[in-house]
Write a protein that holds these residues in place. Structure first.
Motif, short mmCIF file in Angstrom:
data_model
loop_
_atom_site.label_atom_id
_atom_site.label_comp_id
_atom_site.label_asym_id
_atom_site.label_seq_id
_atom_site.Cartn_x
_atom_site.Cartn_y
_atom_site.Cartn_z
N GLU A 84 0.38 -1.41 -0.13
CA GLU A 84 -0.32 0.35 -0.09
C GLU A 84 0.98 1.42 0.19
OE1 GLU A 84 0.36 -1.19 3.96
OE2 GLU A 84 -0.31 -2.13 2.23
N LYS A 85 2.17 0.57 0.29
CA LYS A 85 3.03 2.35 0.43
C LYS A 85 3.39 2.78 -1.50
CE LYS A 85 5.68 2.28 4.22
NZ LYS A 85 7.07 1.77 5.54
N VAL A 86 3.53 1.64 -1.81
CA VAL A 86 3.78 2.19 -3.34
C VAL A 86 2.11 1.81 -4.00
CG1 VAL A 86 6.11 2.04 -3.53
CG2 VAL A 86 4.45 0.47 -3.23
N PRO A 136 -2.43 4.13 -13.44
CA PRO A 136 -1.12 3.78 -13.51
C PRO A 136 -0.44 2.24 -13.19
CG PRO A 136 -1.44 6.22 -12.50
CD PRO A 136 -2.76 5.65 -12.40
N VAL A 137 -0.08 1.60 -14.23
CA VAL A 137 0.99 0.55 -13.55
C VAL A 137 1.65 0.22 -13.17
CG1 VAL A 137 1.51 -1.25 -15.16
CG2 VAL A 137 0.16 0.31 -16.08
N TYR A 138 1.37 -0.21 -11.90
CA TYR A 138 3.31 -0.68 -11.29
C TYR A 138 3.13 -2.34 -11.16
CZ TYR A 138 1.32 3.54 -8.90
OH TYR A 138 0.69 4.64 -8.29
N GLN A 139 4.00 -2.33 -12.15
CA GLN A 139 4.66 -3.84 -12.40
C GLN A 139 5.60 -3.95 -11.17
OE1 GLN A 139 4.27 -5.25 -16.44
NE2 GLN A 139 4.47 -6.82 -13.95
N ILE A 140 4.64 -5.55 -11.12
CA ILE A 140 5.69 -5.98 -9.52
C ILE A 140 6.47 -7.35 -10.81
CG2 ILE A 140 5.20 -7.65 -8.21
CD1 ILE A 140 2.28 -6.26 -7.47
N GLN A 141 7.51 -7.59 -9.88
CA GLN A 141 8.14 -8.26 -11.07
C GLN A 141 9.19 -9.24 -9.47
OE1 GLN A 141 11.67 -7.60 -13.82
NE2 GLN A 141 10.46 -6.45 -15.37
N PHE A 142 9.10 -10.62 -9.79
CA PHE A 142 9.50 -11.07 -9.07
C PHE A 142 10.63 -12.73 -9.78
CE2 PHE A 142 6.33 -14.37 -10.40
CZ PHE A 142 6.81 -15.04 -10.80
N SER A 143 12.05 -12.83 -8.58
CA SER A 143 12.29 -13.55 -9.28
C SER A 143 12.95 -14.68 -8.33
CB SER A 143 14.01 -12.77 -9.52
OG SER A 143 14.76 -12.47 -8.05
N ILE A 144 12.60 -15.36 -8.22
CA ILE A 144 13.04 -17.18 -7.13
C ILE A 144 14.55 -17.49 -8.41
CG2 ILE A 144 12.13 -19.27 -6.19
CD1 ILE A 144 9.18 -18.17 -7.17
N MET A 145 15.30 -17.18 -7.19
CA MET A 145 16.72 -18.13 -7.31
C MET A 145 17.06 -18.81 -5.50
SD MET A 145 18.75 -15.37 -10.07
CE MET A 145 19.16 -14.67 -8.76
N LYS A 146 16.85 -19.85 -6.49
CA LYS A 146 17.68 -21.13 -5.30
C LYS A 146 16.55 -21.16 -4.33
CE LYS A 146 22.06 -21.50 -6.98
NZ LYS A 146 23.35 -21.06 -6.68
N ASP A 147 15.12 -20.95 -4.33
CA ASP A 147 14.34 -20.96 -3.33
C ASP A 147 14.86 -19.23 -2.55
OD1 ASP A 147 13.62 -23.38 -3.76
OD2 ASP A 147 15.10 -23.99 -2.12
N ALA A 148 14.86 -18.24 -2.91
CA ALA A 148 14.80 -17.66 -2.49
C ALA A 148 14.59 -16.45 -3.25
CB ALA A 148 16.54 -16.61 -2.13
N VAL A 149 13.17 -15.70 -2.88
CA VAL A 149 12.64 -14.68 -3.89
C VAL A 149 13.01 -13.57 -3.22
CG1 VAL A 149 9.92 -14.33 -3.99
CG2 VAL A 149 10.23 -16.66 -3.07
N SER A 150 12.61 -12.72 -4.53
CA SER A 150 12.79 -11.38 -4.51
C SER A 150 11.51 -10.71 -5.99
CB SER A 150 14.05 -10.88 -5.32
OG SER A 150 15.18 -11.49 -4.98
N LEU A 151 10.48 -9.53 -4.54
CA LEU A 151 9.67 -8.81 -5.19
C LEU A 151 10.45 -7.66 -5.41
CD1 LEU A 151 7.36 -11.01 -3.11
CD2 LEU A 151 7.40 -10.90 -5.38
N MET A 152 9.58 -6.40 -6.53
CA MET A 152 10.04 -5.63 -7.44
C MET A 152 8.83 -4.86 -7.75
SD MET A 152 13.87 -7.69 -8.58
CE MET A 152 13.08 -8.95 -8.43
N LYS A 227 3.98 8.65 -13.61
CA LYS A 227 2.71 9.26 -13.22
C LYS A 227 2.21 8.26 -12.08
CE LYS A 227 0.96 7.58 -18.48
NZ LYS A 227 0.66 6.49 -19.68
N TRP A 228 3.22 8.21 -11.01
CA TRP A 228 2.63 7.52 -10.46
C TRP A 228 2.52 8.71 -9.01
CZ3 TRP A 228 7.25 3.65 -8.81
CH2 TRP A 228 6.71 2.04 -9.67
N ALA A 229 1.20 8.40 -8.19
CA ALA A 229 1.43 9.64 -7.68
C ALA A 229 2.23 10.44 -6.32
CB ALA A 229 -0.06 9.71 -7.06
N TRP A 230 2.80 8.99 -6.15
CA TRP A 230 3.53 9.29 -4.39
C TRP A 230 5.27 9.86 -5.02
CZ3 TRP A 230 7.96 6.56 -4.43
CH2 TRP A 230 8.08 4.88 -5.48
N LEU A 231 5.32 9.76 -6.23
CA LEU A 231 6.51 10.71 -6.59
C LEU A 231 6.56 11.43 -7.37
CD1 LEU A 231 9.44 9.91 -6.87
CD2 LEU A 231 9.32 8.36 -8.73
N PRO A 232 6.42 13.11 -6.93
CA PRO A 232 6.04 14.14 -7.33
C PRO A 232 6.76 14.25 -8.95
CG PRO A 232 6.36 14.23 -4.75
CD PRO A 232 6.71 13.31 -5.26
#
Length: 378
Positions: A84-86, A136-152, A227-232
């Motif tokens: 919800e922050k982003v 506006p679009v907030y594209q989520i990307q995930f990477s799972i490498m050797k069972d370690a998840v990163s969400l971006m 287009k992100w509202a929280w980034l003036p």
């Protein structure tokens, strides 16, 4: 201002260059891994990075990392992050990603679970059973490498290599980020004469001009995070102003030639789109008759490989002729040639002083670099 962690994906072999760029931009905690570079900064760095990075592929905001070997762990870990922050009420949040060497190997399933977990969190925060996703679009990307998840979260949109100047290309185009990397690896900074005898659509020449001028490569395009509202919007104005203040004034000797007149016309049009037409020259020319009389200069070029454009025998003859031409230049000339040909040095006639492994798309290549001594016979 809150500290943010950024992930900058890169082409393989270019990580060190991207890390150098980030350090020159005073980013903190710069750390390079295979295919990506991490750094820390604040929200004001989102425009700075997108506008100015030459060798990064995109700018991702790291939301969080956690281990997951089950789909339940993936759901709980994702739901536990402060989306919800982003992502505001109404924001669209498509999901994409990849999984390597992990228990959770089904990418479509991971994709749907991440989507559901984010929707569950946002639905609870915004008190809605159904999220409209009409903003506006907030594209989520995930990477799972050797069972370690990163969400971006992707701040860029279309990749940073899409500078906005190459609306039309030629066969086998060179990605702009790779072209910039080749120029930087050659050591060119605008002082020497610079040439590309196989210029194609002019990408290497245009990137050389942008580097010589110190012009930010992203000034002529837009980005998702605008287009992100929280980034003036003022943050983007400030970032562009800072980038333009760093530009140099100067006169440069930057030339590109190609045997195909259609390619030369496209290169000239692309230079106009990039606003560097006053800094570069293009002409129809056969690389096998290339010559310069200046005592020093730099050549960076990407000749045909024989995999997509010409037959292998033709390419070997071309390399042989081009090698003879290079040996005829004054001793102060340095040249860098990108090729996937496994017998390049033999056909070119000289062993490179330095070789660097790079990838042009999916093609594994070497950058063969020759200093003023021209290298030794293989």
């Amino acid at each position: 201002m809150e500290k943010l962690t950024f992930v900058i994906p890169t082409l393989m072999g270019v990580e060190g260059l991207a890390a150098e760029e980030l350090r020159r931009m005073d980013m903190e905690d710069v750390r390079a891994e295979n295919g990506r570079v991490f750094c820390q900064g604040t929200a004001k760095d989102i425009p700075r990075l997108n506008l100015r990075l030459r060798t990064g592929e995109r700018v991702l905001l790291l939301m969080g990392t956690f281990p997951a070997t089950t789909f339940e762990a993936l759901f709980q870990g994702t739901q536990g992050l402060p989306w919800e922050k982003v992502i505001p009420d109404g924001g669209a949040f498509p999901v994409k990603g990849f999984s390597l060497h992990s228990a959770l190997h089904s990418v479509p399933t991971c994709q749907s679970i991440v989507k559901k977990a984010v929707a569950t969190r946002l639905g609870q925060v915004y008190r809605k059973n159904k999220l409209p996703e009409d903003g506006p679009v907030y594209q989520i990307q995930f990477s799972i490498m050797k069972d370690a998840v990163s969400l971006m979260l992707d701040t860029t949109g279309p990749g940073l290599y899409k500078r906005g100047y190459r609306a039309v290309g030629v066969s086998a185009p060179l990605r702009e980020t790779l072209a910039a990397a080749l120029v930087l690896l050659s050591g060119y900074r605008g002082r020497d004469p610079f040439c590309d005898p196989f210029c194609g659509s002019g990408t290497i020449v245009i990137e050389a001009a942008l580097i010589a001028k110190n012009r930010a490569p992203g000034l002529n395009r837009t980005f998702s995070a605008q287009k992100w509202a929280w980034l003036p919007s003022q943050t983007w104005v400030d970032g562009a102003g800072e980038a333009m203040d760093l530009e140099y004034d100067g006169t440069y000797d930057i030339w590109g030639g190609d045997i195909d007149p259609a390619a030369v016309r496209i290169a000239q049009e692309n230079a106009v789109k990039a606003d560097v037409e006053d800094l570069v020259r293009f002409s129809q020319a056969d690389a096998r008759s290339f010559s310069r009389t200046e005592p020093y200069g730099r050549i960076v070029t990407n000749p045909p490989y024989g995999e997509r454009l010409m037959e292998r025998q033709e390419v070997e003859e071309l390399y042989r002729d081009f090698g003879r031409v290079m040996m005829g230049l004054p001793k102060g000339w340095r040249y860098s040639v990108l090729s996937s040909h496994t017998e390049f040095e033999r056909t070119f006639g000289r062993t490179a002083d330095k070789k660097r492994k790079l990838y042009n798309g999916m093609i594994k290549c070497d950058l063969f670099q020759y200093n003023s001594k021209h290298g030794k016979r293989p």
